[in-house]
Design a protein around this motif. Structure first.
Motif, PDB file in Angstrom:
ATOM      1  N   ILE A  99     -26.461 -39.704  71.262  1.00 62.47           N
ATOM      2  CA  ILE A  99     -26.175 -38.099  71.092  1.00 62.47           C
ATOM      3  C   ILE A  99     -26.493 -37.623  69.666  1.00 62.47           C
ATOM      4  O   ILE A  99     -27.125 -36.742  69.559  1.00 62.47           O
ATOM      5  CB  ILE A  99     -24.508 -38.014  71.136  1.00 62.47           C
ATOM      6  N   ARG A 105     -29.452 -35.037  69.175  1.00 62.37           N
ATOM      7  CA  ARG A 105     -29.410 -33.745  68.545  1.00 62.37           C
ATOM      8  C   ARG A 105     -30.027 -33.393  67.284  1.00 62.37           C
ATOM      9  O   ARG A 105     -30.661 -32.269  67.291  1.00 62.37           O
ATOM     10  CB  ARG A 105     -27.714 -33.685  67.694  1.00 62.37           C
ATOM     11  N   ILE A 122     -29.679 -35.108  77.199  1.00 58.82           N
ATOM     12  CA  ILE A 122     -29.386 -36.559  77.585  1.00 58.82           C
ATOM     13  C   ILE A 122     -28.730 -36.534  78.906  1.00 58.82           C
ATOM     14  O   ILE A 122     -28.169 -35.654  79.152  1.00 58.82           O
ATOM     15  CB  ILE A 122     -28.508 -37.169  76.549  1.00 58.82           C
ATOM     16  N   LEU A 177     -30.244 -32.458  58.007  1.00 55.21           N
ATOM     17  CA  LEU A 177     -29.537 -31.342  58.387  1.00 55.21           C
ATOM     18  C   LEU A 177     -30.540 -30.289  59.104  1.00 55.21           C
ATOM     19  O   LEU A 177     -29.996 -29.638  59.993  1.00 55.21           O
ATOM     20  CB  LEU A 177     -28.734 -30.595  57.356  1.00 55.21           C
ATOM     21  N   LYS A 179     -36.840 -30.177  64.507  1.00 55.67           N
ATOM     22  CA  LYS A 179     -35.882 -29.725  65.194  1.00 55.67           C
ATOM     23  C   LYS A 179     -36.100 -27.945  65.233  1.00 55.67           C
ATOM     24  O   LYS A 179     -35.347 -27.225  65.875  1.00 55.67           O
ATOM     25  CB  LYS A 179     -34.489 -29.600  64.808  1.00 55.67           C
ATOM     26  N   PHE A 232     -34.248 -21.579  62.199  1.00 57.72           N
ATOM     27  CA  PHE A 232     -33.026 -22.027  62.610  1.00 57.72           C
ATOM     28  C   PHE A 232     -32.445 -20.840  63.002  1.00 57.72           C
ATOM     29  O   PHE A 232     -31.438 -20.577  62.086  1.00 57.72           O
ATOM     30  CB  PHE A 232     -32.340 -22.769  61.645  1.00 57.72           C
ATOM     31  N   ILE A 261     -21.228 -34.187  77.821  1.00 62.27           N
ATOM     32  CA  ILE A 261     -22.732 -34.145  77.839  1.00 62.27           C
ATOM     33  C   ILE A 261     -23.198 -33.292  78.831  1.00 62.27           C
ATOM     34  O   ILE A 261     -24.135 -32.702  78.669  1.00 62.27           O
ATOM     35  CB  ILE A 261     -23.271 -35.719  77.817  1.00 62.27           C
ATOM     36  N   ARG A 290     -25.452 -30.069  78.404  1.00 62.04           N
ATOM     37  CA  ARG A 290     -26.724 -30.013  78.590  1.00 62.04           C
ATOM     38  C   ARG A 290     -27.120 -28.699  79.559  1.00 62.04           C
ATOM     39  O   ARG A 290     -28.301 -28.383  79.329  1.00 62.04           O
ATOM     40  CB  ARG A 290     -27.343 -31.280  79.317  1.00 62.04           C
ATOM     41  N   GLU A 322     -24.812 -28.075  71.514  1.00 63.74           N
ATOM     42  CA  GLU A 322     -25.122 -29.318  70.996  1.00 63.74           C
ATOM     43  C   GLU A 322     -23.646 -30.038  70.760  1.00 63.74           C
ATOM     44  O   GLU A 322     -22.726 -29.213  70.710  1.00 63.74           O
ATOM     45  CB  GLU A 322     -25.613 -29.161  69.665  1.00 63.74           C
ATOM     46  N   SER A 332     -22.198 -26.798  56.637  1.00 60.50           N
ATOM     47  CA  SER A 332     -23.606 -27.723  56.681  1.00 60.50           C
ATOM     48  C   SER A 332     -24.482 -27.016  58.087  1.00 60.50           C
ATOM     49  O   SER A 332     -25.623 -27.360  57.699  1.00 60.50           O
ATOM     50  CB  SER A 332     -23.348 -29.236  57.186  1.00 60.50           C
ATOM     51  N   HIS A 333     -23.872 -26.210  58.704  1.00 59.93           N
ATOM     52  CA  HIS A 333     -24.746 -25.715  59.765  1.00 59.93           C
ATOM     53  C   HIS A 333     -24.574 -24.199  60.087  1.00 59.93           C
ATOM     54  O   HIS A 333     -24.099 -23.900  60.749  1.00 59.93           O
ATOM     55  CB  HIS A 333     -24.444 -26.539  61.135  1.00 59.93           C
TER      56      HIS A 333
END
Lengths: 461, 456
Positions: free
Chosen positions: A185, A189, A195, A452, A457, B141, B179, B183, B188, B216-217
């Motif tokens: 995973i 990612r 998956i 990150l 991506k 992004f 998952i 999907r 994510e 972080s995202h």
């Protein structure tokens, strides 16, 4: 006295008889005890059981006093309380020693079942000859499901793996399956790969390592938007999170496996390639090779006989039933003109990396190299062939397998944790420690490996 | 025979003279014994020795049987099996114990005192602007993809194997279930198996994790925490984000239980959403003080038990702490959406027995009591040793929920489970030469795609 009654000779005979009798009874008694010791004597038990019983009655069994948390739903509280009171009386709350197979049961829910006609020779499905056209037309009609995406014209990839729907025979097996899927995973990612985790046996005849064939065909046909299907065994782990597959290199091929040309085409060596991790393009060619690959698979006589053929034809193959890997070697070696031009045997990086030669070098790799190589310097995949953590017996000592799987898992996990400022205390340790303090300006901080927000991506702008 | 003859001769001889002869007899007998031929004596000794050896041998065998030197007796395969099982158990015990020989010695655990303050990290006050700037600088992004906001599902479990093997098996199945849903809906997943903060362990561990992931995202718009014992049971249902454009937190609960009764189970923190924004960081900062292990958590637990209805006495948990926070500090509720029109969290007991009824009467996509979005197995705790409910009921229900959801995934491929408690599947649609017809009809993503409203 008996002597006077019966006469001297008779007396002596009787005495002798009694003496012999005593001896016989003694020996018989000892024999019975002996047998009870070995074989048990039904409800009379064995001496060991006696010892255990004694131990139990004499010892003090401490009740476990774990604090219990009960989070109940208020709305269901009335019913819930009643029900749980009933149930608590009905069954035990202790998970140890519970036999899950009590629960599994096949039932008929009325939906019609379609079976394959057993009189026909085995086939994965009716022959399709225009898949490329069908698919191209579908892709045109569905622009929201492109098969290529991103700024770098990256193909859409579906990673497929799986395991049994029943618990592992080995008590730690499921834990390692869990770690393995978490590892996948994480990699997927980062790389924008989807998956599919399979837990269903689609075709009872194609069991074991052959189960992937009907699954792969089914997924290719059901997901026309997928360009490459990446099969990966459940015992393979990603150990290079930064390595992106060189998709450009594969633009003209349909099947990519780790292996060496000479070992297949010249030597016909049964381990010249590995089907534990390979790429298959969604195309007519792939459907054709799956149809060519399948006939050696069906359980029973077919598989046994095929196994003998393969052992005879391939170098160094031991005697056992036909497996998918040997069958693939045989197909490529014997039908080279038909398939070889679209097959790429990759050895520049570890699309499959045999664990035996990699796991002891992790510390050396950390010291001398960095993620992103994918090859012997920092392997992309470490594949624990032969370990079989889900089964009872593997080909290697249990301790070595499990310890090394932990190390490989932590090796890969470190690359994920470093994004967030953490790292495992050591490759053998589950505990983590901080390597980067929290700051009041988190967006100014970039992680060392740039994982990150990596380029592979990025979305097409 | 010969010796007997001699004896009988002696006896006959001494028959007529009783008293005097008795002494003579006795003497005669012993004399007779020494007068026995050597051969007889040796023969007798030999017999005795044979018997002795036989008895000795039998004694040893009996001792073996009782003391149980079993591995000398059983076949090699059994011995190997036994040895393997023992080794596995030993390694298992070693793995399960938190001890690792290479770990530095942590020393005795230090707990935060009651007067210490705890913080998740240095205070950030400009997150909304920082994030906006970052998104502008990084258009590759985006926070919206295909018109939908970017979601991140966060879940996790302990790094050690469960107390029993069945626990890990259901963690695996629950993860497969997540998952599959993610999907189908382009979400994510982050599966956490690391203890990021020693003090905030257990159910509190999600707080530092969520904060770290948000920071972080920045491209993630909504961060969704889901417990490892919660399963998706409606694979078609999608969270109606347009409903929440003015809110920053979505959590399942009941407003009357929350405001009127102040019940400790008015909300459920097993499945909730946070928008990635300054407000959420502030909420996390206000939420965390009751968390640190030790006297802080104990004292906080007492306060919570005193203030919330129905709460038993135990240390502070994140759910009670959140309820208390929302009740006592008024600035938060305006941005919190207490959702109960669909089962963002669905308590399993009232749902699992009705699956057959649901299959008969309804269809996926509803998300509510007719076809629950999430079935949450609160209290089952399969990863531990003891749950709050009977094991058989829990595991059977989890298996049913898993298969109920899996049927919706397998439908595209033309398969179905043989009943809700069966790991085996059956084919419900034949293979065809034109598979794309089925794909158009049965693929959930095409259904979901057509019902999504375009984002302005």
């Amino acid at each position: 006295m008996i002597g006077r009654l019966l006469g001297p000779r008779r007396a002596r005979q009787l005495q002798r008889f009694v003496r012999n009798g005593k001896l016989t009874i003694l020996c018989l008694f000892l024999t019975v005890i002996m047998f009870r010791g070995y074989l048990g004597a039904g409800r009379f038990g064995t001496p060991e059981k006696d010892l255990d019983d004694i131990r139990e009655t004499l010892s003090y069994i401490r009740r476990r006093a774990e604090p219990r948390r009960v989070l109940e739903e208020a709305l269901m509280a009335a019913q819930g309380e009643l029900k749980s009171a009933e149930n608590a009386a009905a069954g035990s709350n202790n998970y140890t020693d519970f036999d899950i197979s009590k629960i599994f049961r096949d039932e008929d829910d009325g939906v019609e079942e379609f079976r394959r006609d057993p009189s026909q020779p085995y086939s994965l499905g009716p022959k399709i000859s225009n898949w490329d056209e069908q698919r191209a037309e579908w892709l045109e009609r569905n622009p929201k499901f492109p098969n290529f995406s991103g700024r770098i014209n990256k193909p859409r990839v579906l990673l497929v793996t799986g395991s049994s729907p029943k618990p592992c025979e080995n008590p730690v097996g499921d834990h390692y399956l869990l770690k393995s899927i978490k590892n996948k995973i994480d990699y997927c990612r980062l790389h924008g790969i989807e998956i599919f985790y399979n837990m269903a046996l689609l075709d009872a005849e194609m069991s074991g390592f052959w189960a992937k064939l009907p699954l792969i065909r089914k997924l290719l046909l059901s997901h026309p938007e997928v360009e490459f299907l990446w099969w990966m065994d459940s015992d393979a782990m990603f150990t290079d999170m930064a390595f992106e597959l060189p998709w450009e290199r594969y633009k003209d091929v349909n099947l990519v496996m780790h292996g060496w040309d000479e070992m297949i085409y010249d030597q016909r060596n049964w381990i010249g390639l590995n089907t534990g991790s390979f790429l298959l393009r969604n195309s007519q060619w792939s459907l054709d090779i799956l149809d060519t690959w399948a006939p050696m698979g069906p359980k029973g006589k077919v598989r046994e006989e095929a196994g003998k053929v393969l052992t005879r034809e391939l170098k160094d193959r031991p005697v056992f039933e036909a497996d998918d890997q040997s069958a693939m070697v045989y197909i490529l070696a014997s039908q080279k003109e038909k398939w070889a031009d679209k097959v790429y045997l990759e050895s520049a990086y570890y699309l499959h990396g045999y664990w035996g030669i990699l796991v002891d070098r992790y510390e050396e790799m950390i010291e001398s190299y960095h993620p992103g190589y994918g090859d012997h310097r920092w392997p992309l995949v470490t594949h624990f062939v032969g370990c079989k953590p889900c089964g009872k017996f593997g080909d290697y000592p249990v301790e070595r397998c499990l310890k090394q799987m932990d190390r490989a898992f932590h090796f890969g996990d470190n690359q994920i944790l470093q994004m967030y400022g953490f790292i495992h205390n050591s490759l053998g340790s589950r505990k983590v420690r901080r390597i980067r303090n929290e700051t009041s300006n988190p967006l100014a901080v970039r992680d060392e490996l740039g994982l990150l927000h990596p380029a592979f991506k990025a979305v097409k702008v | 025979m010969g010796s007997e003859g001699a004896f009988s001769a002696q006896k006959r001889g001494s028959g007529g003279l009783p008293t005097a002869n008795a002494a003579v007899n006795g003497g005669a007998r012993s004399r007779a014994a020494s007068l026995l031929p050597r051969g007889r004596q040796i023969h007798k000794t030999f017999n005795n020795i044979k018997i002795t050896i036989l008895c000795g041998f039998v004694t040893i065998l009996v001792l073996r049987g009782t003391i149980g030197l079993g591995n000398l007796v059983s076949s090699e395969a059994d011995a190997e099996n036994q040895h393997l099982i023992e080794e596995t158990n030993r390694i298992l015990a070693e793995i399960r114990s938190d001890k690792d020989p290479t770990d530095p010695d942590d020393g005795p655990e230090q707990f935060l005192g009651l007067n210490d303050t705890f913080s998740l990290g240095p205070r950030i006050s400009t997150w909304d602007q920082d994030r906006k700037v970052w998104l502008e600088k990084n258009p590759q992004f985006p926070s919206y993809v295909n018109g939908k906001p970017r979601f991140l599902l966060v879940t996790g479990s302990q790094p050690t194997p469960c107390d029993n093997a069945i626990g890990d098996h259901y963690l695996l199945k629950a993860l497969k279930n997540k998952i599959d849903y993610c999907r189908l809906h382009g979400i994510e997943i982050v599966y956490n198996m690391a203890h990021l903060d020693k003090e905030l362990a257990g159910y509190w561990a999600k707080l530092p994790l969520l904060r770290r992931l948000m920071l972080s995202h920045p491209e993630v718009e909504w961060i969704w925490w889901m417990d490892s014992d919660a399963l998706f049971t409606d694979m078609v249902f999608e969270i109606p984000v347009s409903k929440y454009k003015d809110h920053n937190m979505v959590i399942h609960g009941y407003p009357d239980l929350l405001f009127e009764q102040k019940s400790w189970i008015a909300l459920n923190t097993g499945s909730f959403l946070f928008r990635n924004c300054q407000w959420s960081l502030d909420l996390l900062d206000s939420w965390s003080p009751m968390g640190p292990k030790g006297p802080l958590r104990e004292e906080a637990g007492k306060i919570l038990t005193a203030n919330l209805k129905g709460r038993p006495a135990f240390e502070a948990d994140d759910q009670s702490a959140l309820i208390y926070l929302l009740l006592s500090q008024e600035q938060w509720m305006s941005k919190v959406f207490v959702e109960n029109s669909f089962y963002l969290h669905g308590f399993w007991e009232g749902l699992v027995d009705r699956y057959e009824e649901m299959i008969e009467k309804y269809h996926p996509g509803l998300g509510d009591e007719r076809w629950p979005f999430v079935t949450h197995f609160v209290g089952c705790k399969p990863c531990g040793s003891y749950g709050d409910y009977p094991v058989e009921r829990c595991l059977k229900s989890m298996e049913r929920a898993f298969n109920f959801a899996d049927n919706q995934v397998l439908n595209l491929y033309g398969f179905r489970h043989r009943g809700l408690v069966s790991p085996n599947i059956k084919r419900i649609r034949n293979e065809t030469v034109a598979p794309l017809v089925n794909v158009d009809q049965f693929d959930i993503r095409h259904a979901a795609h057509h019902t999504t409203e375009p984002q302005s």
